[in-house]
Structures are given as structure tokens and as C-alpha cells.
Enzyme design. Sequence first.
Site, mmCIF file in Angstrom:
data_model
loop_
_atom_site.group_PDB
_atom_site.id
_atom_site.type_symbol
_atom_site.label_atom_id
_atom_site.label_comp_id
_atom_site.label_asym_id
_atom_site.label_seq_id
_atom_site.Cartn_x
_atom_site.Cartn_y
_atom_site.Cartn_z
ATOM 1 N N HIS A 28 -4.641 -5.764 -1.488
ATOM 2 C CA HIS A 28 -4.387 -4.802 -0.424
ATOM 3 C C HIS A 28 -5.713 -4.466 0.266
ATOM 4 C CE1 HIS A 28 -1.129 -4.402 -3.343
ATOM 5 N NE2 HIS A 28 -0.376 -3.875 -2.398
ATOM 6 N N GLY A 158 2.115 7.070 0.459
ATOM 7 C CA GLY A 158 3.053 6.740 -0.613
ATOM 8 C C GLY A 158 3.000 7.737 -1.756
ATOM 9 N N HIS A 262 -1.629 -4.170 4.885
ATOM 10 C CA HIS A 262 -1.409 -3.317 3.719
ATOM 11 C C HIS A 262 -1.466 -4.099 2.420
ATOM 12 C CE1 HIS A 262 0.684 -0.901 0.729
ATOM 13 N NE2 HIS A 262 0.542 0.157 1.491
ATOM 14 N N GLU A 411 9.303 18.437 -15.380
ATOM 15 C CA GLU A 411 9.007 17.543 -16.503
ATOM 16 C C GLU A 411 8.066 16.405 -16.105
ATOM 17 O OE1 GLU A 411 13.140 19.224 -17.299
ATOM 18 O OE2 GLU A 411 12.110 18.319 -15.570
ATOM 19 N N HIS A 473 23.271 15.823 -21.731
ATOM 20 C CA HIS A 473 22.087 16.268 -22.455
ATOM 21 C C HIS A 473 21.923 15.563 -23.813
ATOM 22 C CE1 HIS A 473 21.833 19.239 -19.374
ATOM 23 N NE2 HIS A 473 20.902 19.956 -19.975
#
Length: 666
Positions: A28, A158, A262, A411, A473
Site C-alpha cells: 500500500h 478505515g 491505496h 466489550e 447468552h
Amino acid sequence: MSSSLDQLCVNTIRTLSMDAVQKANSGHPGMPMGMADVSYILWTKFLKHNPKNPNWADRDRFILSAGHGSMLIYSLLHLTGYDVSLEDIKNFRQMGSITAGHPESHLTPGVEMTTGPLGQGFATGVGMAMAEHFLAGKFNKPNAHIVDHYTYAIVSDGDLMEGISHEAASLAGHLKLGKMIYLYDANSISIDGSTDLAFTEDPVKRFESYGWHVQEIDGHNHEQIESAIQSAKAETSKPSIVICRTHIGFGSPNKQDSASSHGSPLGEEEIRLTKENLGWVSDEPFFIPEEALAVYRGEVEKGAKSEADWNALFDSYSKQHAELAALFTQWINRELPSNLEELLPVFEADAKGVASRGASGTVLNALKDGVSNLFGGSADLEGSVKTNLKDEGRFVLDGPTGRNVHYGVREHGMAAALNGMALHGGMIPYGGTFFVFTDYCRPSIRLAGLMQTPSIYVMTHDSIGLGEDGPTHQPVEHLASLRAMPNVLVLRPGDANEVSHAWKVAIEHSTGPSIIVLTRQNIPTFERNDANSASLTAKGAYVLADSDKETPDAILMGSGSEVHLAMEAKAKLAEKGLDVRVVSMPCWELFEQQDADYIESVLPTAVTNRVSIEAGSTFGWQRWIGNTGIAIGIDTFGESAPYEELYQHFGITSDRAVEAVLQQAK
């Protein structure tokens, strides 16, 4: 705006990057070409580092979150005098090279973390800044700031699109991490083309709403770059983001500002045209002008002086604050108490027992004074996952030395922050949530394995045993999937004393992450003696209850909350005249590391009548039970019901284990 020498230095980064990508025929080039100005100013005017000692404790941390632009950091490392040679640059992306396709921290001197999965660097940097803030609060004294550094990162469009960046940015703003400065390569190009295809939010408003200090500049204007970083450093109560408007593939006549620069080499003809357009001084690939190299190599002398000044400061600090200085050294070197095992609580045998999540909370609080750099929290589940350190305060909310973190329902961000703290050094970080939500933590856990980072993940509610919350869960496949992940210890202790030793294993383990998997429901605490000491948890598997026969009639094995079912089955089989062995297997990975003699002593090959029992996927158990053994588990999703009913419904019972042994004995 900049001198001709500055431009020569900047273009050295651009030409090295495009040449290396071209030689590899892979990579890149556009991002390094676009961010060359910003990185040059940062690395030569602001970054506090010592190329000859990349692990100096008080260095600034620099993360290339946009890891696809790896030639940017490899160019900087080589030019400023790190142990990255020009030959390494020429071997970019080749087998055995330290210049991998994406930066890898365990591989390349000066690379602080492994990046590539977008957003990970952004979020991990938050953990590094948390570590700096905590350690500064713990150790700094007036006129003796021995912890005084910044966390810098280059982030991309990104990175900001990835969901983890939202969690991490929100947390950083809430924690007011003022020594965190991110430089956003806002080039408006992604792989598919213009970011207008999918990304049209206002980053200024977004980050201001998070509580960040926000600036927007021309990313090729050296005066603006320098002024923005100075302003960011002056803001001490907010994290900073500098939105750098840049041109991807800067200088390329035909590929600047296009997706074609890119992720693909520019091509030899375009490289020739680009060098001509930049006024480059040589047609020779990988050419480094001596004048430019002299500027960059000035970082070697500057870095040596910075570290020497710090060493002198620390020497003076040590004389005035001897105990704190010794503690700082212990923490940075990850030195553990010699009496760690003595600190572990010992739980008495008890048929009723305790939930292993509860035992874990007891263990943590027994260790917190002796291992005073244990630092943790949970994703809004403190009461459920038992991660609270009593009387230790809340990080930032009660001051910088609080040892309990409220991550909120984040999380993914929490898991990455743990990696950042572990990579930073000086802390033993842990974070807790329900086991099913390892699906949200998985990218960070995987990177921890790759980086050999000793993060500790506390995962409770580990099976259908959580009951009424139901299949959303109930983590049926998670043990198998995490056991498949390289360099990750998955520890599922079978009683409270195994929990104690699982924590000891995790704290002592310094070359990768550990996942401690714990129950919601009570499980019995077993009788112990020298032969079945819970310290054998460190071997991954051991004989919990043996047969009186030299060769047992069968072997029952399991982990966690199902070990007691194997013990019940042993008693029932004895009534039928069969004398079997019970093996507790809290950690497959540790057991695999044992020598062949030990493995044979636990699982003798002569015994083929084998049954495993675990309230999760049976996938992988054939490795231990063989082709003729029987694996009892659950290979469907669960149900919503009291856990006792669920175990009966899915046949995860001692009676089913008895049947399986008898079936093989026919």
C-alpha cells in the site's frame, strides 16, 4: 512553509515506500506518501524515543493504526536508526523478513503493536494512555515526573469506520486521557473508491461530542502540523485528534487522490514520473540522500540524551523515594512476588461449593495487595463477573490510581484496551464480561495471541448453566473456537481451588493472553491431597480421582462445571463393578505442552474406553478420547430454562456418562 531539506526528508519516506512496495509487487504505497509530512514532523520534532533502546520505559508510544501503510513506519525506523536495515526494507513482505506486510510488534524493533485489522490500533492506544495515566498517578512526585509520555497514533478513514473506534473514542473522552494524540489521515479514499460511497459523517462534530480536542489542518503544511501537535500537547484534560487533510499517493501524477494508489504498487513508469514530479535527486531505487539521513539519524543522539536525562532523574528519584522506585522497577520488569502461591486462597472441600465466578472474585481480592499492579474492570457487569477490587477506587472517577475500571457496554473496546495496557508495561490488566461476548472481543484476543501479549480475559456465565437467559447468552461453541486460536490459554477451572491456580497461571504467563472461563452456578469444591493438588492446574490436566487398578477400566474427563459430573459417574460405575479414573482438564493448551511421559501418565494409551463431558461443543474432544471414545456435550443452541432442567434435557449428566462407559465396555 518548509525548507528544501525538509522536503528532501519527506520525499525520502515517499520514495522508500514506493520502491519497497514495487519490489515486493505488493503493498500500500499511497498512505505512506500522503502522511510523510505529518510523520516527519512528529518523529523529528516531537516524538520522545531512543532508537538504540526501543523499550525505554518513558518513551512516547507511536502506533500506526493504519497498518496497511506499513512502509511508513519501516521507513521511519530505518531512517532514525532503529535496528531495521536497508536490506530489511528491500525485503519488504518477504519470507523471514522483519518488514512484514503489516507491522508486528514481536518481530520488529520499534513497532509498539501489531496492526492491520483496522480500528485495533486506535482502541489499543487508549489502553496505553490509560497505563500512562495510572502509572503517573502512582509514581510521579513534584519535580520528579518519571512517567511522562504521550501516546501518538496515525489513524485512517478505515479506522474511524470500524465500530471499535466508536467504543474506544467514547471511553477515552470519558476518561479525559489528555496525553493521547491521534493524527487522522483524512484522505477520503478507501479500497472501493471515495469515502463518500459509505462515510459522510462529520468527524469534527463526532469527536467533539466524545469530549475530544479537535483540530483540522492541511496535512502537507509543516507549520500547521507543528502548531496542531503543540496545541494538542497543551490540552491536558482531553484526548486530541488532528484531522489532517491529505492526498493519498501524494506526488503521483496519475494516481494521487485515487483508490489505485491505496493497495497496489504504482508501477515502474508511474514511480519514474512521481520521482520526477517530486524533483527527486536520483533514479536509483532505495536511494537515501546523505543530507536527509543526517537529519533523521540526529534522533539517535537526541534519544540517547532523553534517556540519559531520564536515568539521571530516576536515580535522584530513587534516593528520595526508594520504595516507590523499587516498586516501579518491579512493575516495569513484570517481577512477581516470590510468595505468589502463598497468597492464593485455599477453599475447603464442600459438596455445595461455590460458583467459580465467585471464587474468582475471592482470589482477586486475596491477590490485590501482593500483586498491587493488578488492574481491571468489566463491561458493565461488575456484580455478575466479580471483577471488583474492594476499596481500590474507580479509575479516573476517584482519581488516576483507582484500580477498578468501568468500561461501560464496550466489550470490543475493553479487550483492546487490555492489550494496550499489557503492551505498555507496568500493569497486569484484566477485563470481564460474559463468555458469549468473546464474539465481540475476538479480534483483540487474536491479536494478543499474535503479539504474545499477557492480557487476562475473565469470562463468566460459561455454558447452558447460566439458565433462563437462554441461547442468546449460552456460549456452546466458544470453548472450541477459542481453543483453535494459536497462543491463547483457555482455562476452565473445575472447582474453586482450580480457580486460584488458574489465576496464578494467568498472572505468571507472560507470552500470550489467558482466558479464565467461569460458571454462574455453584459447583462442588473437591477434596485435595498431594496427588491431586490444584497446583496441577498448571499442567493443564491431571488425575483428580484415580482407579485402584494399575490400568483403569475407563477414563472420564472434563473441564469446569462438568468435572463434578464425572466424579458422580465414577461413584455410580463403582457400584457396577467398574473402577475408573477421573481427569480434570482445565487447559488443553498447557496439557499439550507437557512431555510425552506426563501425558501418558494421565491418559494411558492402553485405556481406550474414554468419555468426555463438557457443556459445550464436542468439537475437538476426539483428540483426547480417540476414535472410539464418546464425547458428551451440546452441538446445538441451548434453551431458556432453569439450568438443572437444561442439563437433563441435553443429556449432560452423570447417568449419560455411565451409559457411555458401559456402551464401550460391551
